[in-house]
Every structure is written in structure tokens, then in C-alpha cells.
Write an enzyme that holds these catalytic residues in place. Structure first.
Site, mmCIF file in Angstrom:
data_model
loop_
_atom_site.group_PDB
_atom_site.id
_atom_site.type_symbol
_atom_site.label_atom_id
_atom_site.label_comp_id
_atom_site.label_asym_id
_atom_site.label_seq_id
_atom_site.Cartn_x
_atom_site.Cartn_y
_atom_site.Cartn_z
ATOM 1 N N LEU A 196 0.831 -1.200 0.000
ATOM 2 C CA LEU A 196 0.000 0.000 0.000
ATOM 3 C C LEU A 196 0.866 1.250 0.000
ATOM 4 O O LEU A 196 1.848 1.332 0.743
ATOM 5 C CB LEU A 196 -0.894 0.018 1.247
ATOM 6 C CG LEU A 196 -1.547 1.354 1.623
ATOM 7 C CD1 LEU A 196 -2.571 1.779 0.574
ATOM 8 C CD2 LEU A 196 -2.190 1.277 3.005
ATOM 9 N N SER A 197 0.488 2.264 -0.804
ATOM 10 C CA SER A 197 1.082 3.591 -0.767
ATOM 11 C C SER A 197 2.585 3.521 -1.044
ATOM 12 O O SER A 197 2.994 3.065 -2.106
ATOM 13 C CB SER A 197 0.770 4.255 0.567
ATOM 14 O OG SER A 197 1.051 5.626 0.537
ATOM 15 N N SER A 198 3.450 3.941 -0.106
ATOM 16 C CA SER A 198 4.885 3.804 -0.361
ATOM 17 C C SER A 198 5.247 2.340 -0.538
ATOM 18 O O SER A 198 6.157 1.994 -1.295
ATOM 19 C CB SER A 198 5.698 4.423 0.780
ATOM 20 O OG SER A 198 5.593 3.665 1.970
ATOM 21 N N GLY A 244 4.403 1.706 -4.049
ATOM 22 C CA GLY A 244 5.458 2.222 -4.905
ATOM 23 C C GLY A 244 6.674 1.312 -4.907
ATOM 24 O O GLY A 244 7.267 1.035 -5.956
#
Length: 414
Positions: free
Chosen positions: A160-162, A165
């Protein structure tokens, strides 16, 4: 913004600490640590890849004969590995599929506020650093644990999120290691921490970044699959990154056939939204889910929830696992043929021997070879089947031959 990495110094300190620890550890203690076995159906904590990692070992056997799948799940900024362990809703799916789940904590508290270091374009497989080397070592450490029985062709990464990424970065950096990647609201590879609010790259730029990351590992793209999921109400990471991520990976895979699918039949508590699929000639390669009325969160679709975890969403752990298992192109799905078990050979049944012998009429009658009318011991007797007259009296001796089953004739001798 980017952050300089103090990893070389930390690695030196870690190495020195490890040497001292080994020197001071009694042999008996080291032996016990080496043989410690995880408990099925429970989470445990271990150090792997230089990170504190929460590990779930399923209660069930692996689905494929080659071994268990490994699902690594990366938390987002502010969120923790413990949050995902407790609320990520992984256990039921892991037990259903016989899959090991690993939830590592970003090393040293992350770059900032627990964030994974997915930033910019300076990731290299030839000289991995930052958090990339930790995740590659995590895979090696868990593959090396024979008690887990993990199949290297079934290693998956989600986040999730970072963490999303970093999942895309690792999918690009090591497509030969990760058979499937699941990007949840992750900024596109090559972007920085200051570019999460709006899409700051193009498909062409991101494709070049991803291919450059892979370098000699690029052949792994030929069999890798990708799932992308996000909440349509996300106000933290620009929702446009999700479609871009799916398009980038579909382009790299050569998956040019695009279609839509309904979320209505998916597991979870909120299946509103849209689904898009990119396929090549052999089948699905990339899946994109836009889950309506979900914010910036891990879409658990059930369970107790927690920090940046949505329970009113699709059950993404179940969905992404199904997508990876169903479309993995690296596993051998053809089980080794085995002959069905057979009973030991038996002799064919033999026909019962036909009777021939002398006995009293009463004995013939008791054996079913003769019949009599009345109850007087001097009543007449007759052979069964042929109705040959056998005389009167219970004690009269006669000889009968069975000419066929159940048919008896009166004869003078056998």
C-alpha cells in the site's frame, strides 16, 4: 523529496554487531535458534532480510505439488507491519491456498514515518541498496527455510502507498524473482515523495524507468503478472497513478487486449466500482480495480480493520491471491500422472460343486434337496426340481445327483 541513504554505515555496524553476537552466542543457543519451527495457523516474528518480519504459516497443505506460495505484503507510511498483521485479513486466504504470508517492517523505521524507499530512478539490481536489497534478501532467507517449503516460482509482492510504490520498483527491478506484483495506491516508479498529489510522469517515461531497473532480468517480464487496486475516494495519492501503473506493466508485457469486468462477484463487503483487464494471446496479465467509496487504505474487505485499512471494500487479499494463482505462468500445473491404485489380483469366482450323495429323506429335505407334503413321517418325499419320487418315511435313504443348480434327480449311485 529524496533522502540520502546511510545504509553503507548501517550495514557495517550491523555486520560488526552480528560478528560479536555470533562470538558471544553459546553453541547450544545457536543450535536451538537454527531449528526453531514456525507454528501452523499462527503469526510469529522473525528477523529476515535484516528486517523484523511478521510471518504466517498456513494450516493447510500447499495447493500445488511444487510447494507453497509466498506473499509479501508491504505497509504504507505511518502504517506498520503489525497493523497489516492484525487487520490485513490474510489468514483465511493463506489457509485456503496453503500460502505463507510475510509482512516486513521497513528497515530502521523507514525513510520517514515508516515509508519505504521507492523514490526516484536510482534503483539498480547490479548494486541494490536502500530497501531493495532488504527485500531481495528477505526472499532468499525465506526460500532458504526448508520448513516453509516455498516454491521460488510462486513468490508474490503486494503493498500500500509507499509500499505500493516499492512493490512496483521491485517488480521492475527483479521480474525474475516476483511472479506477481500487487500495487495498491502506489506512486509510479521513478517519482519522488513530493509528487504523490498529482501524476508527474508519463507512460513512456515510466516504461523506460521500469525497463532500466530490470536490466538483464528483463526476461522475467515474459511471465510476470500485475494487479493494481485503489479507492476512488483516495485524496493522498493521485488516483491517476493507478491507471498509469496498469498501462505501463501491460505495455511491457505486450498485453494489448483490454476488457472490463464486474466487481459484483468478488469477495468483500463493498464490491462497487469498475474492473479492467489487459490480456495477451494466452490470457490475463494485468488487472485494475477501482473500488468506489474507499479512501487511501489497504482494502481488507473484512476483519477487524486498523490504521489505513478498510473493511468496507473488496477483499483484496482473496482477490489478488486468486489472480496470481490462476494466472501464474511459471508453475507446472500438470501433476505427474500416477496409475490408479488397484486391488491385488484374485482368482475368478468358481462355480459351486454340484451335489451327489446318499442321505435320508429328512436330511435331503433339511438341505433343500427334497420336499415333503404333510407332517406325518410316512408322507411321500420328492426331489427338488425334478420332483422324482423318493418314497415314504423320514428315514428312507435315497441317492440324489444335482444335474444343474437347484435341480436334483434320483439315481442309484454317484
Amino acid at each position: 523529496m529524496t533522502h540520502p541513504s546511510p545504509r553503507p554505515r548501517r550495514r557495517l555496524f550491523a555486520l560488526l554487531a552480528a560478528v560479536v553476537a555470533i562470538a558471544l552466542t553459546p553453541p547450544a543457543v545457536a543450535a536451538v535458534a537454527a531449528v526453531a519451527q514456525p507454528t501452523a495457523g499462527a503469526w510469529s516474528s522473525r528477523t529476515a532480510g535484516g528486517m523484523t518480519t511478521q510471518l504466517y504459516v498456513p494450516t493447510s497443505a500447499p495447493e500445488l505439488a511444487a510447494g507453497r506460495a509466498l506473499m509479501i505484503n508491504l505497509h504504507g507510511c505511518v502504517q506498520t507491519a503489525t497493523n497489516l498483521k492484525n487487520g490485513g485479513n490474510w489468514a483465511a486466504t493463506a489457509d485456503e491456498r496453503g500460502m505463507v504470508v510475510a509482512v516486513p517492517a521497513a528497515p530502521n523505521g523507514g525513510v520517514l514515518l515508516g515509508c519505504w524507499d521507492y523514490y526516484d530512478t536510482s534503483h539498480s539490481r547490479a548494486n541494490p541498496a536502500r530497501h531493495d536489497d532488504n527485500l531481495l534478501q528477505l526472499v532468499d532467507d525465506l526460500l532458504g527455510d526448508a520448513s516453509l517449503g516455498i516454491d521460488p516460482n510462486q513468490v508474490y509482492l503486494t503493498g500500500l502507498s509507499s509500499g505500493g510504490g516499492e512493490t512496483m520498483v521491485m517488480g521492475c527491478l527483479a521480474p525474475d524473482v516476483f511472479a506477481g506484483i500487487g500495487i495498491n495506491a502506489g506512486p509510479t516508479a521513478g517519482t519522488t515523495s513530493g509528487q504523490i498529489g498529482s501524476v508527474a510522469t508519463t507512460k513512456a517515461q515510466a516504461t523506460t524507468v521500469c525497463r532500466n531497473f530490470a536490466s538483464t532480468g528483463s526476461p522475467g517480464f515474459g511471465t510476470q503478472v500485475t494487479s493494481v487496486v485503489y479507492g476512488s475516494s483516495d485524496t493522498t495519492v493521485a488516483t491517476g497513478y493507478n491507471t498509469l501503473n496498469a498501462q505501463v506493466m501491460a505495455g511491457i508485457y505486450g498485453a494489448s487486449t483490454q476488457s472490463s469486468f464486474s466487481l459484483a462477484g468478488l469477495p468483500g463487503t463493498n464490491t462497487a466500482g469498475t474492473g479492467t483487464l489487459w490480456s495477451d494471446a494466452a490470457g490475463p496479465r494485468v488487472s485494475l480495480i477501482a473500488n468506489s467509496n474507499v479512501g487511501h487504505a489497504w482494502p481488507a474487505g473484512g476483519g477487524p480493520g486498523g490504521s489505513y485499512i478498510s473493511t468496507s471494500s473488496v477483499n483484496y487479499p482473496a482477490y489478488v491471491t486468486d489472480f496470481f494463482f490462476d494466472n501464474n505462468r511459471r508453475v507446472d500445473r500438470s501433476a505427474e500422472p500416477t496409475d490408479p491404485p488397484t486391488d491385488p489380483p484374485t482368482d475368478p469366482p468358481t462355480e459351486p460343486a454340484l451335489f451327489c450323495g446318499a442321505a435320508t429323506n429328512a436330511q435331503h429335505q433339511a438341505a433343500g434337496r427334497a420336499t415333503s407334503y404333510g407332517i406325518d413321517p410316512y408322507n411321500p418325499f420328492y426331489a427338488v426340481g425334478s420332483l422324482d419320487y423318493l418314497g415314504q418315511g423320514n428315514t428312507t435313504v435315497t441317492t440324489l445327483r444335482e444335474t444343474s443348480e437347484g435341480v436334483f434327480d434320483l439315481v442309484t449311485g454317484c
